[in-house]
Design a protein around this motif. Sequence first.
Motif, PDB file in Angstrom:
ATOM      1  N   THR A  68      15.696 -33.267  25.905  1.00 48.57           N
ATOM      2  CA  THR A  68      15.260 -34.655  25.722  1.00 48.57           C
ATOM      3  C   THR A  68      14.099 -34.780  24.742  1.00 48.57           C
ATOM      4  OG1 THR A  68      13.736 -34.518  27.603  1.00 48.57           O
ATOM      5  CG2 THR A  68      15.986 -35.270  28.054  1.00 48.57           C
ATOM      6  N   THR A  69      13.558 -33.662  24.297  1.00 47.90           N
ATOM      7  CA  THR A  69      12.410 -33.677  23.386  1.00 47.90           C
ATOM      8  C   THR A  69      12.901 -33.616  21.947  1.00 47.90           C
ATOM      9  OG1 THR A  69      10.994 -32.581  25.009  1.00 47.90           O
ATOM     10  CG2 THR A  69      10.298 -32.501  22.711  1.00 47.90           C
ATOM     11  N   ARG A  70      12.575 -34.629  21.177  1.00 48.54           N
ATOM     12  CA  ARG A  70      13.077 -34.723  19.814  1.00 48.54           C
ATOM     13  C   ARG A  70      12.271 -33.859  18.854  1.00 48.54           C
ATOM     14  NH1 ARG A  70      17.289 -35.312  21.504  1.00 48.54           N
ATOM     15  NH2 ARG A  70      18.010 -35.484  19.357  1.00 48.54           N
ATOM     16  N   CYS A  71      12.888 -33.551  17.728  1.00 50.25           N
ATOM     17  CA  CYS A  71      12.248 -32.736  16.699  1.00 50.25           C
ATOM     18  C   CYS A  71      11.300 -33.574  15.846  1.00 50.25           C
ATOM     19  CB  CYS A  71      13.305 -32.101  15.800  1.00 50.25           C
ATOM     20  SG  CYS A  71      14.387 -30.948  16.669  1.00 50.25           S
ATOM     21  N   GLN A  72      10.389 -32.896  15.192  1.00 47.84           N
ATOM     22  CA  GLN A  72       9.459 -33.524  14.268  1.00 47.84           C
ATOM     23  C   GLN A  72       9.757 -33.056  12.844  1.00 47.84           C
ATOM     24  OE1 GLN A  72       6.953 -35.695  15.225  1.00 47.84           O
ATOM     25  NE2 GLN A  72       7.686 -35.527  17.335  1.00 47.84           N
ATOM     26  N   ASN A  73       9.663 -33.971  11.901  1.00 49.90           N
ATOM     27  CA  ASN A  73       9.713 -33.630  10.473  1.00 49.90           C
ATOM     28  C   ASN A  73      10.923 -32.781  10.098  1.00 49.90           C
ATOM     29  OD1 ASN A  73       6.342 -33.259  11.154  1.00 49.90           O
ATOM     30  ND2 ASN A  73       7.052 -34.889   9.810  1.00 49.90           N
ATOM     31  N   VAL A  74      12.098 -33.292  10.413  1.00 45.18           N
ATOM     32  CA  VAL A  74      13.337 -32.700   9.920  1.00 45.18           C
ATOM     33  C   VAL A  74      14.042 -33.754   9.073  1.00 45.18           C
ATOM     34  CG1 VAL A  74      13.594 -31.083  11.838  1.00 45.18           C
ATOM     35  CG2 VAL A  74      14.599 -33.372  12.016  1.00 45.18           C
ATOM     36  N   LEU A  75      15.087 -33.361   8.377  1.00 41.21           N
ATOM     37  CA  LEU A  75      15.816 -34.298   7.533  1.00 41.21           C
ATOM     38  C   LEU A  75      16.475 -35.381   8.387  1.00 41.21           C
ATOM     39  CD1 LEU A  75      17.485 -31.731   5.111  1.00 41.21           C
ATOM     40  CD2 LEU A  75      15.514 -33.203   4.623  1.00 41.21           C
ATOM     41  N   PRO A  76      16.627 -36.589   7.859  1.00 40.82           N
ATOM     42  CA  PRO A  76      17.253 -37.670   8.634  1.00 40.82           C
ATOM     43  C   PRO A  76      18.610 -37.290   9.211  1.00 40.82           C
ATOM     44  CG  PRO A  76      16.264 -38.553   6.639  1.00 40.82           C
ATOM     45  CD  PRO A  76      16.162 -37.058   6.532  1.00 40.82           C
ATOM     46  N   SER A  77      19.376 -36.508   8.470  1.00 40.59           N
ATOM     47  CA  SER A  77      20.702 -36.105   8.943  1.00 40.59           C
ATOM     48  C   SER A  77      20.630 -35.148  10.124  1.00 40.59           C
ATOM     49  CB  SER A  77      21.481 -35.443   7.805  1.00 40.59           C
ATOM     50  OG  SER A  77      20.797 -34.290   7.329  1.00 40.59           O
ATOM     51  N   GLN A  78      19.476 -34.531  10.344  1.00 35.96           N
ATOM     52  CA  GLN A  78      19.313 -33.562  11.424  1.00 35.96           C
ATOM     53  C   GLN A  78      18.727 -34.188  12.687  1.00 35.96           C
ATOM     54  OE1 GLN A  78      16.619 -30.866   9.532  1.00 35.96           O
ATOM     55  NE2 GLN A  78      18.131 -30.072   8.093  1.00 35.96           N
ATOM     56  N   MET A  79      18.068 -35.318  12.545  1.00 32.08           N
ATOM     57  CA  MET A  79      17.251 -35.860  13.622  1.00 32.08           C
ATOM     58  C   MET A  79      18.037 -36.161  14.896  1.00 32.08           C
ATOM     59  SD  MET A  79      14.224 -36.639  14.598  1.00 32.08           S
ATOM     60  CE  MET A  79      13.249 -36.744  13.093  1.00 32.08           C
ATOM     61  N   ALA A  80      19.213 -36.738  14.776  1.00 30.83           N
ATOM     62  CA  ALA A  80      19.942 -37.210  15.955  1.00 30.83           C
ATOM     63  C   ALA A  80      20.319 -36.088  16.907  1.00 30.83           C
ATOM     64  CB  ALA A  80      21.192 -37.970  15.522  1.00 30.83           C
ATOM     65  N   HIS A  81      20.490 -34.891  16.390  1.00 36.01           N
ATOM     66  CA  HIS A  81      20.998 -33.798  17.216  1.00 36.01           C
ATOM     67  C   HIS A  81      19.979 -32.673  17.384  1.00 36.01           C
ATOM     68  CE1 HIS A  81      24.654 -35.967  16.476  1.00 36.01           C
ATOM     69  NE2 HIS A  81      24.602 -35.700  15.189  1.00 36.01           N
ATOM     70  N   CYS A  82      18.728 -32.929  17.065  1.00 37.43           N
ATOM     71  CA  CYS A  82      17.716 -31.870  17.066  1.00 37.43           C
ATOM     72  C   CYS A  82      16.743 -32.062  18.226  1.00 37.43           C
ATOM     73  CB  CYS A  82      16.964 -31.884  15.738  1.00 37.43           C
ATOM     74  SG  CYS A  82      15.866 -30.470  15.494  1.00 37.43           S
ATOM     75  N   SER A  83      16.468 -30.982  18.954  1.00 42.67           N
ATOM     76  CA  SER A  83      15.577 -31.034  20.111  1.00 42.67           C
ATOM     77  C   SER A  83      14.918 -29.673  20.311  1.00 42.67           C
ATOM     78  CB  SER A  83      16.367 -31.414  21.371  1.00 42.67           C
ATOM     79  OG  SER A  83      17.197 -30.332  21.779  1.00 42.67           O
ATOM     80  N   ASP A  84      14.200 -29.531  21.417  1.00 41.20           N
ATOM     81  CA  ASP A  84      13.631 -28.232  21.784  1.00 41.20           C
ATOM     82  C   ASP A  84      14.690 -27.134  21.826  1.00 41.20           C
ATOM     83  OD1 ASP A  84      10.918 -28.753  22.093  1.00 41.20           O
ATOM     84  OD2 ASP A  84      11.091 -29.289  24.207  1.00 41.20           O
TER      85      ASP A  84
END
Length: 423
Positions: A100-116
């Motif tokens: 449930t923790t989202r990523c910081q400072n990744v590309l917009p295309s990566q954001m939706a599926h990126c977490s811890d």
Amino acid sequence: MNFRGLFPFGVFLHDIAYKHFCNVRLDYNQIHLIDLGSITMADNKTKTSLFDFFPLSVFLVCLCLAPVPASAQGRKLSFGVNGQFKILQVADMHYANGGTTRCQNVLPSQMAHCSDLNTTAFMSRVIAAEKPDLIVFTGDNIFGSNVKDAVKSMNAAFAPAIAAKIPWVAVLGNHDQESTLSRQELMKHIVKLPNTLSKVNPPEAAHYIDGFGNNNLQIHGAVESSLHNKSVLNLYFLDSGDYSSITSLSKKYDWIKTSQQFWFDQTSKRLQKEYNKEPNPQQGTAPGLAYFHIPFPEFWSFDSKNASKGVRQEETGSATTNSGFFTTLVDRGDVKSVFVGHDHLNDFCGELKGLNLCYGGGFGYHAYGKAGWERRARVVVADLNKKGTGSWGDVKSIRTWKRLDDQHLSVIDEQVLWTSSPK
């Protein structure tokens, strides 16, 4: 064997693991399915079979349901039969609450599926690729202000190392204690985890030393060599603190205190005596490496132009007070390189007065970073001299490189940090 048939069970195990072990409900929509057996990594290109995470999932479930096994305290570390000892540095995971923790400072295309979970996946991949003899976590292992339960977040952050059954050690950064546990409580929990060689503090200095997690590990010569009972590489781990307790410096970063430097000096001198005495007395001192979180001010001496390898992309977040630890290290002369974290966008090494100052580079996806600049880990390898008889001797050289979390786990910036003088 068709591993794809295990895919639903793999997801099921991950669901159990993160519900019970991390206290996080894993939403399957947070795992972007490419096909029946793959998930995307943070670069949105790399495909990794979910079966690769099957052992980790089983481990997490078992850790929830079974008693915690004994730690690795007292375990003897030695160089391998190949004459090498390899260390993986993991800097600034900033782990929080799992899926449930989202990523910081990744590309917009990566954001939706990126977490811890991308941090977990990266660690599993680099451990499998490098097969280190020791894993060193150099602080900000969790991002306390976003953490619901420090114990569960710590357990999840270290889980890939524990699952790999590789010895590991951790020091604290300036964010670890910002959740439900103090720095002392965090270290008391860490030392109980499987396979860790961490200590709350060295027993001989516990009554006077500042901080928590100060520690020394001795790496013995190769098995069946004449030096197998003698430490030929010494590792020092120090707590660089969080924020100064001095009122006028209350919002400034902390530093390594006089008591810690005294402990280091005394330990270094004791280890030199042991190195020089019978049986098989050696000359001089065994080389050493030091690991801590917050860099000291001397890291300001380098930029991308005068560093030997790597880049500077942000200021050095050191204490405004210079505690003199750099001078202490130079005066003793045994430590050849120090490795820190804290400043995620710096990953350089530079040599000053014979001492290499190296950043690990940001590892975690919940940590701040730079979109398009891959998360990374630093690898350090010490190589032994080979005697004329064919047996292994003392340390010949110390090398380093970095692994990127891209499609190929690219290796960059290979360099030699130190070589022994001809004898």
